[in-house]
Every structure is written in structure tokens, then in C-alpha cells.
Design an enzyme around this catalytic site. Structure first.
Site, PDB file in Angstrom:
ATOM      1  N   LYS A  14      38.288  36.687  35.347  1.00 38.89           N
ATOM      2  CA  LYS A  14      39.442  35.974  34.755  1.00 38.89           C
ATOM      3  C   LYS A  14      38.603  34.792  34.456  1.00 38.89           C
ATOM      4  O   LYS A  14      39.159  34.186  33.346  1.00 38.89           O
ATOM      5  CB  LYS A  14      40.577  35.810  35.713  1.00 38.89           C
ATOM      6  CG  LYS A  14      41.201  36.923  36.194  1.00 38.89           C
ATOM      7  CD  LYS A  14      42.320  36.776  37.170  1.00 38.89           C
ATOM      8  CE  LYS A  14      42.145  36.072  38.491  1.00 38.89           C
ATOM      9  NZ  LYS A  14      41.310  36.785  39.417  1.00 38.89           N
ATOM     10  N   ARG A  89      50.846  34.427  40.937  1.00 36.33           N
ATOM     11  CA  ARG A  89      50.412  35.292  41.729  1.00 36.33           C
ATOM     12  C   ARG A  89      51.373  36.111  42.817  1.00 36.33           C
ATOM     13  O   ARG A  89      51.055  36.872  43.662  1.00 36.33           O
ATOM     14  CB  ARG A  89      49.345  34.544  42.702  1.00 36.33           C
ATOM     15  CG  ARG A  89      47.758  35.278  42.608  1.00 36.33           C
ATOM     16  CD  ARG A  89      47.106  34.231  43.314  1.00 36.33           C
ATOM     17  NE  ARG A  89      45.785  34.681  43.568  1.00 36.33           N
ATOM     18  CZ  ARG A  89      44.542  34.408  43.224  1.00 36.33           C
ATOM     19  NH1 ARG A  89      44.728  33.495  41.998  1.00 36.33           N
ATOM     20  NH2 ARG A  89      43.417  34.854  43.576  1.00 36.33           N
ATOM     21  N   ARG A 128      27.877  37.107  43.666  1.00 35.44           N
ATOM     22  CA  ARG A 128      28.251  35.494  43.438  1.00 35.44           C
ATOM     23  C   ARG A 128      28.094  34.785  44.871  1.00 35.44           C
ATOM     24  O   ARG A 128      27.763  33.666  44.888  1.00 35.44           O
ATOM     25  CB  ARG A 128      29.521  35.320  42.948  1.00 35.44           C
ATOM     26  CG  ARG A 128      29.821  33.972  42.556  1.00 35.44           C
ATOM     27  CD  ARG A 128      31.143  33.829  41.580  1.00 35.44           C
ATOM     28  NE  ARG A 128      32.255  34.017  42.655  1.00 35.44           N
ATOM     29  CZ  ARG A 128      33.365  34.022  42.416  1.00 35.44           C
ATOM     30  NH1 ARG A 128      33.799  33.901  40.981  1.00 35.44           N
ATOM     31  NH2 ARG A 128      34.401  34.570  42.979  1.00 35.44           N
ATOM     32  N   ARG A 134      30.954  29.227  47.507  1.00 30.72           N
ATOM     33  CA  ARG A 134      32.388  29.428  47.837  1.00 30.72           C
ATOM     34  C   ARG A 134      32.565  30.440  49.072  1.00 30.72           C
ATOM     35  O   ARG A 134      32.128  31.376  49.214  1.00 30.72           O
ATOM     36  CB  ARG A 134      33.212  30.453  46.644  1.00 30.72           C
ATOM     37  CG  ARG A 134      33.672  29.438  45.387  1.00 30.72           C
ATOM     38  CD  ARG A 134      34.376  30.408  44.361  1.00 30.72           C
ATOM     39  NE  ARG A 134      35.458  31.000  44.819  1.00 30.72           N
ATOM     40  CZ  ARG A 134      36.395  31.626  44.060  1.00 30.72           C
ATOM     41  NH1 ARG A 134      36.261  31.539  42.884  1.00 30.72           N
ATOM     42  NH2 ARG A 134      37.138  32.497  44.620  1.00 30.72           N
ATOM     43  N   ARG A 146      41.175  39.323  50.325  1.00 24.73           N
ATOM     44  CA  ARG A 146      41.748  38.659  49.017  1.00 24.73           C
ATOM     45  C   ARG A 146      42.454  40.077  48.210  1.00 24.73           C
ATOM     46  O   ARG A 146      43.283  39.989  47.507  1.00 24.73           O
ATOM     47  CB  ARG A 146      40.584  38.219  48.399  1.00 24.73           C
ATOM     48  CG  ARG A 146      40.300  36.801  48.794  1.00 24.73           C
ATOM     49  CD  ARG A 146      38.997  36.304  48.525  1.00 24.73           C
ATOM     50  NE  ARG A 146      38.737  36.162  46.954  1.00 24.73           N
ATOM     51  CZ  ARG A 146      37.598  35.655  46.618  1.00 24.73           C
ATOM     52  NH1 ARG A 146      36.394  35.744  47.365  1.00 24.73           N
ATOM     53  NH2 ARG A 146      37.619  35.782  45.531  1.00 24.73           N
TER      54      ARG A 146
HETATM   55  P1  AP5 Z   1      34.978  35.551  37.579  1.00 26.12           P
HETATM   56  O1  AP5 Z   1      35.009  35.562  36.364  1.00 26.12           O
HETATM   57  O2  AP5 Z   1      34.749  34.501  38.719  1.00 26.12           O
HETATM   58  O3  AP5 Z   1      36.282  36.573  38.205  1.00 26.12           O
HETATM   59  P2  AP5 Z   1      37.687  35.906  38.546  1.00 26.12           P
HETATM   60  O4  AP5 Z   1      38.708  37.288  38.303  1.00 26.12           O
HETATM   61  O5  AP5 Z   1      37.918  34.708  38.147  1.00 26.12           O
HETATM   62  O6  AP5 Z   1      37.463  36.018  40.344  1.00 26.12           O
HETATM   63  P3  AP5 Z   1      37.698  34.777  41.333  1.00 26.12           P
HETATM   64  O7  AP5 Z   1      36.771  35.020  42.413  1.00 26.12           O
HETATM   65  O8  AP5 Z   1      38.110  33.573  40.542  1.00 26.12           O
HETATM   66  O9  AP5 Z   1      39.274  35.566  41.659  1.00 26.12           O
HETATM   67  P4  AP5 Z   1      40.297  34.925  42.736  1.00 26.12           P
HETATM   68  O10 AP5 Z   1      41.291  35.468  41.964  1.00 26.12           O
HETATM   69  O11 AP5 Z   1      40.065  35.448  43.978  1.00 26.12           O
HETATM   70  O12 AP5 Z   1      39.985  33.496  42.949  1.00 26.12           O
HETATM   71  P5  AP5 Z   1      40.899  32.247  42.500  1.00 26.12           P
HETATM   72  O13 AP5 Z   1      39.912  31.095  42.605  1.00 26.12           O
HETATM   73  O14 AP5 Z   1      41.829  32.453  41.621  1.00 26.12           O
HETATM   74  O15 AP5 Z   1      33.658  36.766  37.962  1.00 26.12           O
HETATM   75  C1  AP5 Z   1      33.480  36.885  39.371  1.00 26.12           C
HETATM   76  C2  AP5 Z   1      31.857  37.510  39.281  1.00 26.12           C
HETATM   77  O16 AP5 Z   1      31.625  38.278  38.505  1.00 26.12           O
HETATM   78  C3  AP5 Z   1      31.152  36.265  39.004  1.00 26.12           C
HETATM   79  O17 AP5 Z   1      29.983  35.987  39.604  1.00 26.12           O
HETATM   80  C4  AP5 Z   1      30.861  36.675  37.409  1.00 26.12           C
HETATM   81  O18 AP5 Z   1      29.736  36.165  36.907  1.00 26.12           O
HETATM   82  C5  AP5 Z   1      30.858  38.020  37.646  1.00 26.12           C
HETATM   83  N1  AP5 Z   1      31.058  38.678  36.354  1.00 26.12           N
HETATM   84  C6  AP5 Z   1      32.336  38.589  35.665  1.00 26.12           C
HETATM   85  N2  AP5 Z   1      32.374  39.478  34.501  1.00 26.12           N
HETATM   86  C7  AP5 Z   1      31.462  40.298  34.717  1.00 26.12           C
HETATM   87  C8  AP5 Z   1      31.088  41.595  33.972  1.00 26.12           C
HETATM   88  N3  AP5 Z   1      31.594  42.075  32.838  1.00 26.12           N
HETATM   89  N4  AP5 Z   1      30.034  42.261  34.424  1.00 26.12           N
HETATM   90  C9  AP5 Z   1      29.380  41.971  35.724  1.00 26.12           C
HETATM   91  N5  AP5 Z   1      29.577  40.677  36.382  1.00 26.12           N
HETATM   92  C10 AP5 Z   1      30.738  40.073  35.868  1.00 26.12           C
HETATM   93  O19 AP5 Z   1      41.839  31.996  44.026  1.00 26.12           O
HETATM   94  C11 AP5 Z   1      41.017  31.621  45.111  1.00 26.12           C
HETATM   95  C12 AP5 Z   1      42.086  31.394  46.258  1.00 26.12           C
HETATM   96  O20 AP5 Z   1      42.761  30.391  45.978  1.00 26.12           O
HETATM   97  C13 AP5 Z   1      42.882  32.685  46.439  1.00 26.12           C
HETATM   98  O21 AP5 Z   1      42.142  33.632  47.365  1.00 26.12           O
HETATM   99  C14 AP5 Z   1      44.060  31.892  47.191  1.00 26.12           C
HETATM  100  O22 AP5 Z   1      43.769  31.541  48.563  1.00 26.12           O
HETATM  101  C15 AP5 Z   1      44.143  30.727  46.336  1.00 26.12           C
HETATM  102  N6  AP5 Z   1      45.075  30.701  45.412  1.00 26.12           N
HETATM  103  C16 AP5 Z   1      44.619  30.387  44.003  1.00 26.12           C
HETATM  104  N7  AP5 Z   1      45.571  30.727  43.097  1.00 26.12           N
HETATM  105  C17 AP5 Z   1      46.683  30.937  43.889  1.00 26.12           C
HETATM  106  C18 AP5 Z   1      48.026  31.181  43.561  1.00 26.12           C
HETATM  107  N8  AP5 Z   1      48.584  31.204  42.281  1.00 26.12           N
HETATM  108  N9  AP5 Z   1      48.901  31.389  44.810  1.00 26.12           N
HETATM  109  C19 AP5 Z   1      48.428  31.037  45.938  1.00 26.12           C
HETATM  110  N10 AP5 Z   1      47.126  31.055  46.265  1.00 26.12           N
HETATM  111  C20 AP5 Z   1      46.344  30.754  45.195  1.00 26.12           C
HETATM  112 MG    MG Z   2      38.277  32.655  39.060  1.00 28.74          MG
END
Ligand code: AP5
Ligand code: MG
Length: 196
Positions: A14, A89, A128, A134, A146
Site C-alpha cells: 500500500k 481498517r 524490511r 519499525r 497483524r
Molecule cells: P509496503 O508498501 O510498506 O506495504 P504496506 O501494505 O504499506 O505495509 P505496512 O507494513 O505499512 O502495512 P500495515 O498496514 O501493517 O502498516 P500501517 O503502517 O498501516 O511494502 C512492504 C514491504 O514490501 C516494503 O519493504 C516494500 O519495499 C516491499 N514491497 C512492496 N511492493 C513490493 C513488490 N511488488 N515486490 C516485492 N517487495 C515489495 O499500520 C501499522 C500499525 O498502525 C497497525 O498494525 C495498527 O496498530 C496501527 N494502525 C494503522 N492504521 C490504523 C487504523 N486505521 N486503525 C487502527 N490501527 C491502525
Molecule cells: Mg504502509
């Protein structure tokens, strides 16, 4: 105004695709994960509370993220549209977002859902975790938690928008550019429809 949700499990790409999409379509990127990490960095009370939950792989309370999104919408009145990443979410967050966007008469145009196998998600997050700093990336139990939270609480969000006919699934495995092209194709076929 063109508002879209980029949806998918942790590690589905994402954040990676959001950067490219917001730059191409001139949208405002709203990532609740990034907003929460900024709060942690600044050591605010909200950030300190959120960190305890994030470090376990649990979601933070709906009111906290909905409040952050509401302020962000207010402070970006003039933009072309919003790309929501990692939000909504839960079903409650989706309902809150719909209400906020109804006030702007600019509902969600499309939810693009990245599909990636669990094996690949875990592989990407672990990789990562070697460099990202992180704390939720470097522990197998937290990564699995997660993903469990995603299935338990977040997948109903896709059903919510499915009922409105807004969901498009996109293969999230392959090169970053291939996935970007597939996402752009879906956006291009809708962005000129009237959404406001
Ligand atoms: P990346 O692009 O970072 O993927 P992502 O889907 O953004 O993954 P996140 O780790 O950010 O997901 P998340 O939803 O758990 O985290 P968030 O910050 O929202 O890619 C991941 C890796 O893969 C990278 O290294 C990238 O380089 C690699 N990659 C990308 N594309 C690729 C490809 N095509 N091929 C190979 N490799 C690739 O949330 C974190 C925490 O915050 C949650 O657990 C929760 O506690 C809290 N939180 C956030 N939002 C909310 C909400 N709305 N409600 C409640 N809690 C929340
Ligand atoms: Mg993300």
C-alpha cells in the site's frame, strides 16, 4: 474530487504504490500508520498510547484514527482528492469515513484491493524489518498478529464497499511497476466519471 482507498493486508504494498499514485494523480496521501508513527516520533500522549498497541500488532482505537483523518480532511480542503492507505481498517471506521465524505459530497470512488499470499507478506515484512527500524516488523509473532487482525477486523471493510459496488481486486505480486500499471488502468477508467 476523486477519493480512493488502497486496501490490503500488512506488507501488500500500500505504502509503496501510494507514493507513486499520489504523485501521478496529484492526490493527498493519508496513511494512518504514518500519522501514528509521527505521533510516536514526537512522543505525544497519543503516540505513546498507540505505540503499546502497535508493538503488539493490534489496532489502535477507532476514535483515535477517525479523529486524525477528520482533522486531515479539514486541513486539506482544496486538494484534488484523497488516497486512504491503511484506513479504514474496521467497519466502524468505514462508516465514519463515509459520513465525513458525505459532508463533502465526495464519496469513495473506488477501493483497490491488493492481493498477496500470506507467505509473500511475511517474507516482505521480515526483510524490511532488517533495516526499517519499525518495531512491528522484526518479530514473527507480531507480524502474524497483524495479519490475524487484518482477517478478523479489516476484511469486513472490503465487504462494506463491495455492497456499494466499489471494489476492484488487483494482483499485488510481481514488480512494483507492473502492479502500478494495473492500478492506474483501474483508476483511469473511473477518474473522469463525475464524482462531485
Ligand atoms: P509496503 O508498501 O510498506 O506495504 P504496506 O501494505 O504499506 O505495509 P505496512 O507494513 O505499512 O502495512 P500495515 O498496514 O501493517 O502498516 P500501517 O503502517 O498501516 O511494502 C512492504 C514491504 O514490501 C516494503 O519493504 C516494500 O519495499 C516491499 N514491497 C512492496 N511492493 C513490493 C513488490 N511488488 N515486490 C516485492 N517487495 C515489495 O499500520 C501499522 C500499525 O498502525 C497497525 O498494525 C495498527 O496498530 C496501527 N494502525 C494503522 N492504521 C490504523 C487504523 N486505521 N486503525 C487502527 N490501527 C491502525
Ligand atoms: Mg504502509
Amino acid at each position: 474530487m476523486f477519493n480512493l482507498i488502497l486496501f490490503g493486508p500488512p506488507g501488500s504494498g500500500k505504502g509503496t504504490q501510494s507514493e507513486k499514485l499520489t504523485s501521478k494523480y496529484n492526490l493527498k496521501h493519508l496513511s494512518t500508520g504514518d500519522l501514528l508513527r509521527n505521533e510516536i516520533q514526537s512522543q505525544t500522549a497519543l503516540g505513546n498510547e498507540a505505540k503499546k498497541l502497535m508493538d503488539k500488532g493490534h489496532l489502535v482505537p477507532d476514535e483515535v484514527v477517525t479523529g486524525m483523518i477528520s482533522s486531515a480532511l479539514d486541513s486539506n480542503q482544496k486538494c484534488n482528492g484523497f488516497l486512504f492507505d491503511g484506513f479504514p481498517r474496521t467497519s466502524a471506521q468505514a462508516e465514519a469515513l463515509d459520513r465525513l465524505l458525505d459532508l463533502k459530497k465526495a464519496p469513495i470512488a473506488i477501493l483497490l484491493a491488493l492481493e498477496v499470499s500470506e507467505e509473500e507478506l511475511v517474507r516482505r515484512l521480515f526483510k524490511r524489518g532488517e533495516t526499517s527500524g519499525r518495531s512491528d516488523d522484526n518479530n514473527d509473532t507480531v507480524i502474524r498478529e497483524r495479519i490475524i487482525e487484518y482477517h478478523r477486523k479489516t476484511s469486513p471493510v472490503a465487504e462494506h464497499y463491495q455492497r456499494k459496488g466499489k471494489v476492484v481486486m488487483v494482483k499485488g505480486e510481481g514488480s512494483v511497476d507492473e502492479i502500478f500499471s494495473a492500478l492506474c488502468k483501474e483508476i483511469d477508467s473511473r477518474i473522469n466519471e463525475k464524482h462531485d
